[in-house]
Design a protein around this motif. Structure first.
Motif, mmCIF file in Angstrom:
data_model
loop_
_atom_site.group_PDB
_atom_site.id
_atom_site.type_symbol
_atom_site.label_atom_id
_atom_site.label_comp_id
_atom_site.label_asym_id
_atom_site.label_seq_id
_atom_site.Cartn_x
_atom_site.Cartn_y
_atom_site.Cartn_z
ATOM 1 N N THR A 33 -12.736 7.754 8.691
ATOM 2 C CA THR A 33 -12.699 6.132 8.253
ATOM 3 C C THR A 33 -13.685 5.557 8.791
ATOM 4 N N THR A 44 -12.383 13.171 3.251
ATOM 5 C CA THR A 44 -11.712 14.245 3.614
ATOM 6 C C THR A 44 -13.043 15.210 4.209
ATOM 7 N N GLN A 87 0.331 16.991 5.641
ATOM 8 C CA GLN A 87 -0.727 15.984 5.057
ATOM 9 C C GLN A 87 -1.382 16.263 3.955
ATOM 10 N N LEU A 90 -2.162 13.809 1.546
ATOM 11 C CA LEU A 90 -3.203 12.923 2.114
ATOM 12 C C LEU A 90 -4.584 13.342 1.943
ATOM 13 N N THR A 93 -5.945 13.077 -1.353
ATOM 14 C CA THR A 93 -6.378 11.810 -1.943
ATOM 15 C C THR A 93 -7.641 11.374 -1.404
ATOM 16 N N PHE A 94 -8.053 11.497 0.001
ATOM 17 C CA PHE A 94 -9.182 11.220 0.487
ATOM 18 C C PHE A 94 -10.268 12.159 0.071
ATOM 19 N N ARG A 101 -7.626 5.288 -1.888
ATOM 20 C CA ARG A 101 -7.393 6.047 -0.647
ATOM 21 C C ARG A 101 -6.488 5.234 0.458
ATOM 22 N N PHE A 102 -6.632 4.043 0.288
ATOM 23 C CA PHE A 102 -5.775 3.360 1.557
ATOM 24 C C PHE A 102 -4.665 2.526 0.848
ATOM 25 N N THR A 106 -0.410 5.956 1.486
ATOM 26 C CA THR A 106 -1.066 6.108 2.675
ATOM 27 C C THR A 106 -0.643 4.973 3.526
ATOM 28 N N TRP A 108 -1.463 2.896 7.292
ATOM 29 C CA TRP A 108 -2.658 2.918 8.027
ATOM 30 C C TRP A 108 -2.572 1.381 8.703
ATOM 31 N N LEU A 118 -5.176 6.001 10.562
ATOM 32 C CA LEU A 118 -4.180 6.464 9.780
ATOM 33 C C LEU A 118 -2.801 7.039 10.430
#
Length: 169
Positions: A33, A44, A87, A90, A93-94, A101-102, A106, A108, A118
């Motif tokens: 990130t 990812t 995860q 997650l 998603t990324f 993504r956020f 999610t 964070w 995260l």
């Protein structure tokens, strides 16, 4: 029977060969990130690697065509998150282009140096970027670890044969 390659030639293998071989290689799954101009970005990664213990450094690869690349290319700091087997969503998603993504689900928060951190991961680090090395259509980002937390619990998420997996007993 496996054909013997002609090592006397200077031809490069196809990208498909590289992808096929690396489908056989199990890799840990991380999310990288950064804070971008328009908000948090992330992707990812299965290319995370420890580089040096003294000073503590790591590396990861990112495509210059990735939506996160513009932010990563100018970021002073990045977040590195080691995902647990719980995860998989997650990670997906990324990894998905165009995903929020956020957004929910999610979870964070803004961490040190403004880096998105995260929640619920096995471990996370905030790192200072020290180099971006050209490597074909990617850049290898080398970063020095500033701080982090390894107190998460669970088993790691792996990527193998094009799928996310957990460890087997």
């Amino acid at each position: 029977m496996t054909a013997t390659p002609d090592l006397g030639t200077s031809q490069l293998a196809s990208p498909d060969l590289l992808r096929s071989v690396f489908r056989q290689h199990a890799a840990g799954v991380a999310v990288i990130t950064a804070h971008g101009e328009t908000g948090p970005v992330g992707f990812t990664a299965t290319s995370l690697s420890s580089v040096s213990a003294q000073p503590p450094m790591l590396s990861f690869g990112i495509s210059t065509g990735a939506s996160s690349w513009p932010a990563i290319s100018g970021a002073d700091h990045v977040g590195v998150h080691i995902l647990g087997e719980h995860q998989e969503q997650l990670a997906a998603t990324f990894a998905r282009s165009g995903a929020d993504r956020f957004g929910a689900p999610t979870v964070w928060h803004e961490g040190p140096e403004g880096v998105p951190v995260l929640d619920g991961v096995l471990a996370w680090l905030v790192c200072r970027v020290v180099a971006r090395v050209p490597a074909g259509d990617h850049r290898i980002v080398i970063a020095e670890v500033v701080l982090g937390d390894h107190a998460g619990s669970g088993r790691p998420l792996l990527y193998h044969q094009g799928r996310f997996n957990g460890l087997r007993d």
